[in-house]
Design a protein around this motif. Sequence first.
Motif, mmCIF file in Angstrom:
data_model
loop_
_atom_site.group_PDB
_atom_site.id
_atom_site.type_symbol
_atom_site.label_atom_id
_atom_site.label_comp_id
_atom_site.label_asym_id
_atom_site.label_seq_id
_atom_site.Cartn_x
_atom_site.Cartn_y
_atom_site.Cartn_z
ATOM 1 N N ALA A 162 0.835 -1.197 0.000
ATOM 2 C CA ALA A 162 0.000 0.000 0.000
ATOM 3 C C ALA A 162 0.876 1.256 0.000
ATOM 4 C CB ALA A 162 -0.923 -0.013 1.214
ATOM 5 N N ASP A 163 2.044 1.164 0.642
ATOM 6 C CA ASP A 163 2.945 2.320 0.686
ATOM 7 C C ASP A 163 3.438 2.693 -0.708
ATOM 8 O OD1 ASP A 163 2.600 2.395 3.367
ATOM 9 O OD2 ASP A 163 4.512 1.410 3.871
ATOM 10 N N ASP A 164 3.833 1.671 -1.471
ATOM 11 C CA ASP A 164 4.290 1.934 -2.839
ATOM 12 C C ASP A 164 3.203 2.617 -3.654
ATOM 13 O OD1 ASP A 164 6.599 0.766 -2.178
ATOM 14 O OD2 ASP A 164 6.359 -1.042 -3.419
ATOM 15 N N SER A 165 2.004 2.104 -3.520
ATOM 16 C CA SER A 165 0.898 2.655 -4.298
ATOM 17 C C SER A 165 0.596 4.080 -3.867
ATOM 18 C CB SER A 165 -0.353 1.804 -4.118
ATOM 19 O OG SER A 165 -0.066 0.480 -4.440
ATOM 20 N N GLN A 166 0.640 4.272 -2.554
ATOM 21 C CA GLN A 166 0.374 5.610 -2.021
ATOM 22 C C GLN A 166 1.399 6.604 -2.559
ATOM 23 O OE1 GLN A 166 -2.180 6.470 0.498
ATOM 24 N NE2 GLN A 166 -1.613 8.438 -0.430
ATOM 25 N N ALA A 167 2.669 6.189 -2.537
ATOM 26 C CA ALA A 167 3.735 7.068 -3.022
ATOM 27 C C ALA A 167 3.557 7.356 -4.506
ATOM 28 C CB ALA A 167 5.099 6.410 -2.776
ATOM 29 N N PHE A 168 3.232 6.308 -5.236
ATOM 30 C CA PHE A 168 3.013 6.472 -6.677
ATOM 31 C C PHE A 168 1.862 7.445 -6.931
ATOM 32 C CE2 PHE A 168 0.748 5.341 -10.550
ATOM 33 C CZ PHE A 168 1.768 5.370 -11.488
ATOM 34 N N ALA A 169 0.781 7.235 -6.177
ATOM 35 C CA ALA A 169 -0.397 8.086 -6.358
ATOM 36 C C ALA A 169 -0.062 9.542 -6.061
ATOM 37 C CB ALA A 169 -1.528 7.598 -5.456
ATOM 38 N N GLU A 170 0.716 9.763 -5.005
ATOM 39 C CA GLU A 170 1.077 11.142 -4.660
ATOM 40 C C GLU A 170 1.901 11.782 -5.763
ATOM 41 O OE1 GLU A 170 2.811 11.125 -0.728
ATOM 42 O OE2 GLU A 170 0.889 10.469 0.121
ATOM 43 N N ARG A 171 2.845 11.001 -6.282
ATOM 44 C CA ARG A 171 3.687 11.505 -7.375
ATOM 45 C C ARG A 171 2.863 11.897 -8.586
ATOM 46 N NH1 ARG A 171 7.136 7.384 -6.615
ATOM 47 N NH2 ARG A 171 6.473 6.270 -8.471
ATOM 48 N N GLU A 172 1.856 11.088 -8.865
ATOM 49 C CA GLU A 172 1.072 11.311 -10.083
ATOM 50 C C GLU A 172 -0.142 12.199 -9.840
ATOM 51 O OE1 GLU A 172 1.726 10.207 -13.173
ATOM 52 O OE2 GLU A 172 3.566 9.159 -12.584
ATOM 53 N N GLY A 173 -0.336 12.625 -8.599
ATOM 54 C CA GLY A 173 -1.491 13.474 -8.294
ATOM 55 C C GLY A 173 -2.815 12.719 -8.360
ATOM 56 N N LEU A 174 -2.797 11.483 -7.878
ATOM 57 C CA LEU A 174 -4.023 10.681 -7.889
ATOM 58 C C LEU A 174 -4.494 10.457 -6.456
ATOM 59 C CD1 LEU A 174 -2.619 7.726 -10.062
ATOM 60 C CD2 LEU A 174 -3.599 9.851 -10.924
ATOM 61 N N TYR A 175 -5.761 10.239 -6.283
ATOM 62 C CA TYR A 175 -6.247 9.771 -4.999
ATOM 63 C C TYR A 175 -5.969 8.276 -4.938
ATOM 64 C CZ TYR A 175 -8.443 14.281 -4.778
ATOM 65 O OH TYR A 175 -8.652 15.614 -4.752
ATOM 66 N N PHE A 176 -5.928 7.732 -3.746
ATOM 67 C CA PHE A 176 -5.621 6.298 -3.646
ATOM 68 C C PHE A 176 -6.432 5.631 -2.545
ATOM 69 C CE2 PHE A 176 -3.034 3.087 -1.337
ATOM 70 C CZ PHE A 176 -3.162 2.065 -2.259
ATOM 71 N N MET A 177 -6.845 4.421 -2.798
ATOM 72 C CA MET A 177 -7.553 3.653 -1.783
ATOM 73 C C MET A 177 -7.443 2.170 -2.107
ATOM 74 S SD MET A 177 -11.339 4.573 -0.394
ATOM 75 C CE MET A 177 -10.997 6.237 0.151
ATOM 76 N N GLU A 178 -7.369 1.344 -1.070
ATOM 77 C CA GLU A 178 -7.442 -0.095 -1.293
ATOM 78 C C GLU A 178 -8.861 -0.549 -0.979
ATOM 79 O OE1 GLU A 178 -4.450 -2.355 0.683
ATOM 80 O OE2 GLU A 178 -2.932 -1.836 -0.823
ATOM 81 N N THR A 179 -9.353 -1.461 -1.771
ATOM 82 C CA THR A 179 -10.740 -1.905 -1.613
ATOM 83 C C THR A 179 -10.834 -3.427 -1.659
ATOM 84 O OG1 THR A 179 -11.075 -1.888 -3.998
ATOM 85 C CG2 THR A 179 -11.674 0.121 -2.825
ATOM 86 N N SER A 180 -11.945 -3.922 -1.186
ATOM 87 C CA SER A 180 -12.296 -5.318 -1.429
ATOM 88 C C SER A 180 -13.765 -5.351 -1.827
ATOM 89 C CB SER A 180 -12.074 -6.165 -0.181
ATOM 90 O OG SER A 180 -12.779 -7.395 -0.318
ATOM 91 N N ALA A 181 -13.997 -5.647 -3.081
ATOM 92 C CA ALA A 181 -15.388 -5.758 -3.530
ATOM 93 C C ALA A 181 -16.033 -6.966 -2.866
ATOM 94 C CB ALA A 181 -15.450 -5.876 -5.049
ATOM 95 N N LEU A 182 -15.213 -7.999 -2.622
ATOM 96 C CA LEU A 182 -15.721 -9.226 -1.990
ATOM 97 C C LEU A 182 -16.232 -8.958 -0.578
ATOM 98 C CD1 LEU A 182 -15.440 -12.634 -2.283
ATOM 99 C CD2 LEU A 182 -13.781 -12.166 -0.503
ATOM 100 N N GLU A 183 -15.389 -8.297 0.233
ATOM 101 C CA GLU A 183 -15.770 -8.035 1.617
ATOM 102 C C GLU A 183 -16.491 -6.696 1.780
ATOM 103 O OE1 GLU A 183 -12.120 -8.352 3.829
ATOM 104 O OE2 GLU A 183 -12.278 -10.543 3.973
ATOM 105 N N SER A 184 -16.651 -6.012 0.681
ATOM 106 C CA SER A 184 -17.319 -4.719 0.698
ATOM 107 C C SER A 184 -16.545 -3.686 1.526
ATOM 108 C CB SER A 184 -18.741 -4.892 1.246
ATOM 109 O OG SER A 184 -19.525 -3.787 0.881
ATOM 110 N N THR A 185 -15.229 -3.753 1.456
ATOM 111 C CA THR A 185 -14.412 -2.816 2.217
ATOM 112 C C THR A 185 -14.029 -1.618 1.345
ATOM 113 O OG1 THR A 185 -13.440 -4.754 3.260
ATOM 114 C CG2 THR A 185 -12.337 -2.652 3.668
ATOM 115 N N ASN A 186 -14.336 -0.454 1.809
ATOM 116 C CA ASN A 186 -13.903 0.780 1.154
ATOM 117 C C ASN A 186 -14.519 1.062 -0.212
ATOM 118 O OD1 ASN A 186 -12.375 2.238 2.866
ATOM 119 N ND2 ASN A 186 -10.398 1.409 2.223
ATOM 120 N N VAL A 187 -15.390 0.201 -0.688
ATOM 121 C CA VAL A 187 -15.953 0.415 -2.025
ATOM 122 C C VAL A 187 -16.789 1.691 -2.023
ATOM 123 C CG1 VAL A 187 -17.434 -0.527 -3.836
ATOM 124 C CG2 VAL A 187 -15.970 -2.052 -2.493
ATOM 125 N N GLU A 188 -17.646 1.753 -1.029
ATOM 126 C CA GLU A 188 -18.485 2.934 -0.858
ATOM 127 C C GLU A 188 -17.606 4.188 -0.718
ATOM 128 O OE1 GLU A 188 -21.727 2.116 -0.689
ATOM 129 O OE2 GLU A 188 -22.663 4.009 -0.092
#
Lengths: 379, 216
Positions: B137-163
């Motif tokens: 998640a750290d790598d992705s977060q760093a990448f997202a910050e560099r590229e000016g993107l928002y970032f979130m990890e989700t699980s469609a299966l467990e319904s985590t963070n999708v909303e």
Amino acid sequence: MRGAEADSDAEKKQTYITEFEPGPVPPLKPVDKYGFLKSDQSTTVPAEVSSKCKPRNEREREEKRLRKWRKMIGVGGADWKHYARRKPSVVKRRIRKGIPDCLRGLVWQLISGSRDLLLMHQGVYEQLVLYETSSSELDIIRDISRTFPSHVFFQQRHGPGQRSLYNVLKAYSVYDRAVGYVQGMGFLAGLLLLYMSEEDAFWLLVALLKGAVHAPMEGLYLVGLPLVQQYLHQLDRLVKEQLPKLGTHFEEEMINPSMYASQWFITVFSYSFPFPLALRIWDVFLFEGVKIVFKVGLALLKYCHDDLVKLPFEKLVHALRNFPEDALCPDTLLPMAFSIKVSKRLEELTFEYEQMNNPSQESSTSLKTIRLRGLPKLC
Amino acid sequence: MAYRSDDDYDYLFKVVLIGDSGVGKSNLLSRFTRNEFSLESKSTIGVEFATRSINVDGKTIKAQIWDTAGQERYRAITSAYYRGAVGALLVYDITRHVTFENVERWLKELKDHTDSNIVVMLVGNKSDLRHLRAVSADDSQAFAEREGLYFMETSALESTNVENAFKQILTQIYRVVSKKALDIGEDPAAVPSQGQTINVNSNDVTATKKVGCCSA
């Protein structure tokens, strides 16, 4: 399932190719006569609907039809060519009524020209499956469990159905590296595998994509999906010409055919249509070619016309992907489709489309072009 | 007028779901719009579509979400759907590193086909498969910050963070659009890519503010 899906790609490939260890046999669940789980309404038609479209004395009629068909094709298809040459209109009429299910696999191979291809290329399929590797293998593996997931034949992980499907798709991706593997081809292969062996299914796929009898379909899957684009353009025009009120409504609501018809062409109605209907369409498709896809599409729009013209954008998109059950009854929809004439106009629109996309070229049907085409790499 | 709807909303935003094949785009969409998840879903051929409305600052925001086939070959069809999108969820699978590596190609794809103001959220899906994680998640977060993107990890299966993911991106789009409307003195005609400016033959659905002549 999910755990294995997430293995590293290399591991997964290894597992798939070397182990061939079938997963647990899924628990037995009630299936319809075609082998689809009954709970899945999207791919099957409830029994009451199919019986509603058929008369009571159906059984006798079916047996009579079967006898006629057996006589027509002869043992193992020996008399087929002779009969088809002598009485083409009888053949066409009988196919339009539906090929008897127990003869379907054989007849499909006869009318598509795949039987001849197989006989001419003995041993080739085995070679492709056993000795060649394809860069698409991982893509194929990822989609195997996502192809007809509600059919009993394809449910067991690494079971016979999934293995055959993998083999056919891999073999094709090696056989035709320009096409390789494209999502959607699995539905074609899967449908065929329910009626014939792997090798037969492979050659039927070749016959279709390379154009053994009709125009080649490979353009549906080549880079840029050129034939999908052409067919969508043609469908758009046909809707506007044959169903002008709906055409105008689509234009106002900014509906274009790629929103609902891409899968009609890419999978020849095998992706999301009720299986009995898909089979009847395939009977005609293999004998008469792609024009039946346009005809069925137009018939669906025509059947639902009065509802569709009232719907706003979002409901329209939904309706175009979820046609009502009564519209999807083969014995209602197909006669309607047969009555729609498209052949001549399709040809004109093909010509128009080619002109539009290659304005610098002269008519592709001109004598000059044909001559040049006959002499490859001369100029 | 296109895109009328009988339900009531203040804003209509077009959002696209993109990313490699098999990362879970369709299940994210079905989880958000219908609260459904299927382990046996078919691969997406072409495009799929669904909507859902949410509330932000007392305004009803309707998301019109286009789910696209992930295989590269399909971009010939799907890229037409990027046009007019004001938001994109760029999805990868946290258990398959290659799907994260391909994020850059997807970003380029967006750049080529969308307005530069598009709000992009990087979504690492399948976070339920903790033991198989291949992207931190750290790598992705760093990448997202560099590229000016928002970032979130989700699980469609467990319904985590999708909303949360959808809500966050829609809220951000709302902020961008309402700020713009403010900057230009609430002149609805100046809101970029508004209803009237829909291109012929495209599938543009954009930040259509429901005011004046542009309302349904």
